[in-house]
Write an enzyme that holds these catalytic residues in place. Sequence first.
Site, PDB file in Angstrom:
ATOM      1  CE1 TYR A 144       9.420  23.069  74.643  1.00 37.84           C
ATOM      2  CE2 TYR A 144      10.377  25.280  73.071  1.00 37.84           C
ATOM      3  CZ  TYR A 144      10.365  23.562  73.340  1.00 37.84           C
ATOM      4  OH  TYR A 144      10.499  22.004  72.932  1.00 37.84           O
ATOM      5  CG  ASP A 239      15.160  30.221  78.132  1.00 43.60           C
ATOM      6  OD1 ASP A 239      15.775  30.419  77.635  1.00 43.60           O
ATOM      7  OD2 ASP A 239      14.745  28.850  78.347  1.00 43.60           O
ATOM      8  CE  LYS A 267      13.449  29.523  69.612  1.00 45.54           C
ATOM      9  NZ  LYS A 267      12.662  29.581  71.078  1.00 45.54           N
TER      10      LYS A 267
HETATM   11  C1  LIG Z   1      12.343  28.820  71.453  1.00 47.35           C
HETATM   12  C2  LIG Z   1      13.425  28.106  73.299  1.00 47.35           C
HETATM   13  C3  LIG Z   1      14.317  27.284  73.430  1.00 47.35           C
HETATM   14  C4  LIG Z   1      14.478  26.079  72.743  1.00 47.35           C
HETATM   15  O1  LIG Z   1      15.301  26.219  71.945  1.00 47.35           O
HETATM   16  P1  LIG Z   1      15.283  24.966  71.088  1.00 47.35           P
HETATM   17  O2  LIG Z   1      17.038  25.496  70.413  1.00 47.35           O
HETATM   18  O3  LIG Z   1      14.349  24.802  70.034  1.00 47.35           O
HETATM   19  O4  LIG Z   1      16.220  23.757  71.308  1.00 47.35           O
HETATM   20  C5  LIG Z   1      14.397  27.709  74.671  1.00 47.35           C
HETATM   21  N1  LIG Z   1      14.061  28.612  75.521  1.00 47.35           N
HETATM   22  C6  LIG Z   1      12.699  28.758  74.940  1.00 47.35           C
HETATM   23  C7  LIG Z   1      12.377  30.290  75.853  1.00 47.35           C
HETATM   24  C8  LIG Z   1      12.635  29.008  73.595  1.00 47.35           C
HETATM   25  O5  LIG Z   1      11.702  29.605  72.956  1.00 47.35           O
END
Ligand SMILES: *Cc1c(COP(=O)(O)O)cnc(C)c1O
Length: 425
Positions: A144, A239, A267
């Site tokens: 994701y 990511d 995060k």
């Molecule tokens: C949570 C997450 C996102 C998205 O971040 P948001 O702040 O919710 O937009 C993107 N990549 C990864 C790996 C994530 O865990």
Amino acid sequence: MNLKKSKALMEKAVSVIPGGVNSPVRAYGAVGGTPPFIERGFGPYLEDVDGNRYIDYVLSWGPLILGHSHPEVIEAVIEAIRKGTSFGAPTEREIRLADKIIEIIPSVEMVRLVNSGTEATMSAIRLARAYTGRDKIVKFAGCYHGHGDSFLIEAGSGSLTLSTPSSPGVPKGVAGDTLVANYNDLDSVKTLFDKYPEHIAAVIVEPVAGNMGCVPPVKGFLEGLRSLTRANNALLIFDEVMTGFRVSPGGAQEKFGITPDLTTLGKVIGGGLPIGAYGGKKELMSMIAPAGKVYQAGTLSGNPVAVAAGLKTLELIGADGFYDRLFQWTEKLVQGIRDIAGRAGVQLQVNQAGSMFSFYFSENPVYGFDDVMQADKQKYTELFHKLLDRGVYFPPSAYESLFTSGSHDEECLSKTLEAFEDSLK
Ligand SMILES: *Cc1c(COP(=O)(O)O)cnc(C)c1O
């Protein structure tokens, strides 16, 4: 468990907010029942509006590595807020946060702050496309990267090379530019590079997958991605919105010794406030406006309150012994869960990377999306409700990672394991 007030609030919420929530998974669609409405959080605990208390393993889906309302983070936020909440002009603290990120994350030489992980990944692929002059990107099934159009794509049925939108509203044209490979399967990536030579701008990957539960990379997978992208003049984007500061102080890239071209963060770097970031080599990042021509902006980007919370959080987790303690605690919990499952004769696969973990009701080890899909979701759902009743808050979906924090203590450990043993019966 009494959820009277939460039920009343949910009834009201659904009439004014889609599904009653501002992010889908919060609605408990996957597990059923009423989500507790939260009144406050402190340390490892959540307390809902009906006065129920839970040991929290969601931690706002990852950010709260110090636990809820850490006194020093709250103090930093209050101090910042007293001076104003947003200026739309540069502040010194932004340099300090950038410096800190550059110091901690090996591949980052220059960094841009945004407001969410979604913005970070969207911006990173724009930069990758600009740099390479190519349009296609490769992502992995089960990974994701936020809700940008380019990422809400799944493999078309029967063919690795045809993709389709996974949400209505995503244009087919966008889907055509996102290719979907299989996590921990280098051959699936090779196939795409063979089919589309010189069309792929970047491969984006969660270096430890965390959004299909926690699925660590098999030996050679990340190394293989690095050499494949290099051989094909494509960029490698890690990511690390979730893994940054969770699997190792310097992210998965430090843990596995791989240098990606671009890194996305979020995060933990906001300490519980909205933030995201993307960074990499100076040569690449200098292409971002106003230094370069690749446009990307934000009214609230580098927000002084979020930056203060993030800076304090990074400072505190940089203290000697923080990670040793956090990882040891997590390992004790994970080992405890394995032992309980073993004693109960339950086939449970437990995956862990640093302060992230997840488990699957399955006989087979879980290496990728297909393995995840084969696990017994119903069993997870039953366990989830039993644990919630016993005051342990696990994610309301079988496909999410669990997180631990520096505030989880021996009491949390014994209570969680006791509840787990009880719930597995
Ligand atoms: C949570 C997450 C996102 C998205 O971040 P948001 O702040 O919710 O937009 C993107 N990549 C990864 C790996 C994530 O865990």
